[in-house]
Design an enzyme around this catalytic site. Structure first.
Site, PDB file in Angstrom:
ATOM      1  N   LYS A   1     -13.060  29.843  -0.219  1.00 23.75           N
ATOM      2  CA  LYS A   1     -13.467  29.149   1.134  1.00 23.75           C
ATOM      3  C   LYS A   1     -15.108  29.148   1.157  1.00 23.75           C
ATOM      4  O   LYS A   1     -15.806  30.470   0.738  1.00 23.75           O
ATOM      5  CB  LYS A   1     -12.812  29.728   2.284  1.00 23.75           C
TER       6      LYS A   1
ATOM      7  N   CYS B   1     -19.195  18.947   3.496  1.00 23.37           N
ATOM      8  CA  CYS B   1     -18.495  19.092   4.586  1.00 23.37           C
ATOM      9  C   CYS B   1     -18.951  18.037   5.519  1.00 23.37           C
ATOM     10  O   CYS B   1     -20.025  18.020   5.897  1.00 23.37           O
ATOM     11  CB  CYS B   1     -18.771  20.755   5.315  1.00 23.37           C
TER      12      CYS B   1
ATOM     13  N   LYS C   1     -20.467  19.924  -5.334  1.00 18.14           N
ATOM     14  CA  LYS C   1     -19.476  19.312  -4.567  1.00 18.14           C
ATOM     15  C   LYS C   1     -20.151  18.206  -3.611  1.00 18.14           C
ATOM     16  O   LYS C   1     -20.625  18.428  -2.654  1.00 18.14           O
ATOM     17  CB  LYS C   1     -18.532  20.138  -3.787  1.00 18.14           C
TER      18      LYS C   1
HETATM   19  C1  LIG Z   1      -8.431  22.756   6.486  1.00 17.05           C
HETATM   20  C2  LIG Z   1      -9.301  22.435   5.491  1.00 17.05           C
HETATM   21  C3  LIG Z   1     -10.636  23.280   5.190  1.00 17.05           C
HETATM   22  C4  LIG Z   1     -11.430  22.852   4.097  1.00 17.05           C
HETATM   23  N1  LIG Z   1     -12.666  23.609   3.938  1.00 17.05           N
HETATM   24  C5  LIG Z   1     -13.313  23.465   2.918  1.00 17.05           C
HETATM   25  C6  LIG Z   1     -14.456  24.354   2.881  1.00 17.05           C
HETATM   26  O1  LIG Z   1     -14.655  25.184   3.195  1.00 17.05           O
HETATM   27  N2  LIG Z   1     -15.434  24.251   1.714  1.00 17.05           N
HETATM   28  C7  LIG Z   1     -15.086  23.020   0.905  1.00 17.05           C
HETATM   29  O2  LIG Z   1     -15.920  22.648   0.052  1.00 17.05           O
HETATM   30  N3  LIG Z   1     -14.121  21.994   0.946  1.00 17.05           N
HETATM   31  C8  LIG Z   1     -13.210  22.364   2.166  1.00 17.05           C
HETATM   32  N4  LIG Z   1     -11.974  21.571   2.411  1.00 17.05           N
HETATM   33  C9  LIG Z   1     -12.032  20.308   1.557  1.00 17.05           C
HETATM   34  C10 LIG Z   1     -10.874  20.752   0.427  1.00 17.05           C
HETATM   35  O3  LIG Z   1     -11.397  21.752  -0.588  1.00 17.05           O
HETATM   36  C11 LIG Z   1     -10.801  19.366  -0.410  1.00 17.05           C
HETATM   37  O4  LIG Z   1     -11.917  18.646  -1.015  1.00 17.05           O
HETATM   38  C12 LIG Z   1     -10.013  18.205   0.334  1.00 17.05           C
HETATM   39  O5  LIG Z   1      -9.000  18.844   1.199  1.00 17.05           O
HETATM   40  C13 LIG Z   1      -9.289  17.136  -0.777  1.00 17.05           C
HETATM   41  O6  LIG Z   1      -8.246  17.701  -1.548  1.00 17.05           O
HETATM   42  P1  LIG Z   1      -6.808  17.633  -1.124  1.00 17.05           P
HETATM   43  O7  LIG Z   1      -6.535  16.189  -0.865  1.00 17.05           O
HETATM   44  O8  LIG Z   1      -5.994  18.381  -2.101  1.00 17.05           O
HETATM   45  O9  LIG Z   1      -6.387  18.240   0.347  1.00 17.05           O
HETATM   46  C14 LIG Z   1     -11.157  21.764   3.467  1.00 17.05           C
HETATM   47  C15 LIG Z   1     -10.131  21.030   3.691  1.00 17.05           C
HETATM   48  C16 LIG Z   1      -8.946  21.395   4.381  1.00 17.05           C
HETATM   49  C17 LIG Z   1      -7.821  20.361   4.481  1.00 17.05           C
END
Ligand SMILES: Cc1cc2nc3c(=O)[nH]c(=O)nc-3n(C[C@H](O)[C@H](O)[C@H](O)COP(=O)(O)O)c2cc1C
Length: 379
Positions: free
Chosen positions: A46, A154, A191
């Site tokens: 995270k 973000c 990212k």
């Molecule tokens: C609840 C939540 C918190 C997230 N927090 C972060 C974060 O702290 N840093 C980050 O780079 N991406 C964060 N993301 C993005 C995820 O790492 C990922 O890029 C995004 O959810 C797309 O992937 P998925 O379709 O598998 O969920 C977060 C996503 C969710 C759902």
């Protein structure tokens, strides 16, 4: 003999190319340890920052579901509905760097063979802020982290010099990557946000700054839906909402389009694909378009918080795929990465019933390859 699922990505060895992305599944030491026990090849923590973080009151993430027999979409849990997407407005880790540092060291000692990637974020408005990036990177690499991932994506930061606001500015992307590279002894991944017109522009900035890889996508900027009965947003605090990020199945094709743009523009570079993956079938799309690793969030959140069943399916799926295609000489992931990258072409290169009539939507063929040339290129 069991197939070899391992891969080298930006100089780091992964037991398998499947990582938990930076998100709730990787928000704590216990989660990360459970994830490694479950068999994830790597985790991205995270996001760790230096500024104070206080999340909104109430739920930070909800899941939008679609009915099978109607077009109804809602975050309300109900039987028979299929997952459409996740929606979140969660900020980065609310734990301090001091909290993370000893834990990173302990995790790495417990699982030296599995890759630990630290996601970091700071501002970019002045030199002090830029030094924060360096401070974070140094602290994490000193604890044994195998790589750092710069969170330039973000989607819900108010600060103009943070998160996706950096990721929308190619110069800032470049500066941040360069500043971190100055101190990094481990690979640096950037990212990027999908919320720009042409992600290739920001990726170029990242590579010019020295980034070793691009991770894409973070969540897509979005709003929850309004409930017909209450006329309130399905997720709100005191009736108010702000934009948040969409993840999960709905973004799989969107993110693939971004990856396709990236891998075609930079065929020799490294990419970690993210967005909507829950099975090997999904992950395969990213590999074939040119990603060396993939990352998963939403699917893992919905599977015991760290995705033990998801990682089992992913590794078994990859093993089966390698066995099936052994006759092609595909012994490892690297053997099929990018195999479908060049199949994505401009509309004008797609065959029509009568090619002579079509000039890429223009009145005349000026500036476009003549149909004969297109045909020649295809053969
Ligand atoms: C609840 C939540 C918190 C997230 N927090 C972060 C974060 O702290 N840093 C980050 O780079 N991406 C964060 N993301 C993005 C995820 O790492 C990922 O890029 C995004 O959810 C797309 O992937 P998925 O379709 O598998 O969920 C977060 C996503 C969710 C759902």
């Amino acid at each position: 003999m069991a197939p070899d699922l391992s891969t080298m990505f930006t100089g780091v060895r992964f037991q398998n190319p499947f990582l938990l992305s930076s998100a709730p599944p990787t928000e704590s030491e216990s989660n990360i340890l459970r994830a490694f026990e479950a068999g994830w090849g790597g985790v991205v923590t995270k996001t760790i920052g230096l500024h104070p973080v206080v999340n909104v009151l109430g739920p930070k993430t909800k899941f939008l579901r679609a009915d099978a027999d109607s077009p109804h979409l809602s975050m309300k849990k109900r039987p028979g509905a299929a997952l459409h997407s996740s929606w979140n407005w969660e900020l980065i880790s609310d734990k301090t760097l001091d909290w993370w540092v000893p834990r990173l060291g302990r995790i790495k000692k417990a699982f030296p063979e599995q890759a630990l990637v630290a996601s970091i974020m700071a501002g970019s408005g002045n030199d002090t802020e830029l030094r924060h990036w360096q401070e974070l990177a140094i602290a994490c690499q000193n604890e044994g982290c195998d790589a750092v991932e710069l969170n330039l994506s973000c989607p819900h930061m108010d600060r103009q010099d943070m998160g996706s606001n950096i990721g929308k500015d190619q110069e800032l992307v470049s500066i941040v990557a360069k500043v971190v590279k100055e101190v990094a002894r481990v690979p640096v991944w950037a990212k990027l946000t999908p919320s720009t017109t042409d992600i290739v522009v920001e990726a170029r900035g990242a590579f010019l700054g020295g980034a070793d890889a691009i991770s894409s996508s973070n969540t897509f900027t979005s709003l929850p839906l309004v409930d017909m009965d209450t006329l309130e947003f399905e997720i709100n605090v005191d009736g108010l909402v702000s934009t948040g990020g969409l993840g999960g199945p709905a973004i799989l094709p969107l993110s693939l389009a971004k990856i396709s743009q990236l891998t075609q523009a930079f065929p020799g570079k490294s990419f970690s694909g993210i967005g909507g993956i829950s099975t090997f079938e999904h992950a395969l799309n990213y590999f074939l378009l040119g990603c060396g690793t993939v990352q998963i969030c939403t699917a893992a959140m919905l599977d015991h918080a760290v995705g033990p069943n998801v990682i089992r399916e992913l590794t078994q799926g990859l093993a089966r795929f390698l066995e099936k295609h052994a006759d092609k000489g595909w012994a490892r992931v690297d053997d099929f990465v990018g195999r479908r990258r060049d199949r994505v072409v401009a509309q004008s290169q797609i065959r029509r019933p009568d090619e002579k009539e079509y000039h890429g939507g223009h009145e005349s063929a000026e500036g476009y390859a003549a149909p004969e040339e297109i045909e020649a290129r295809r053969t």
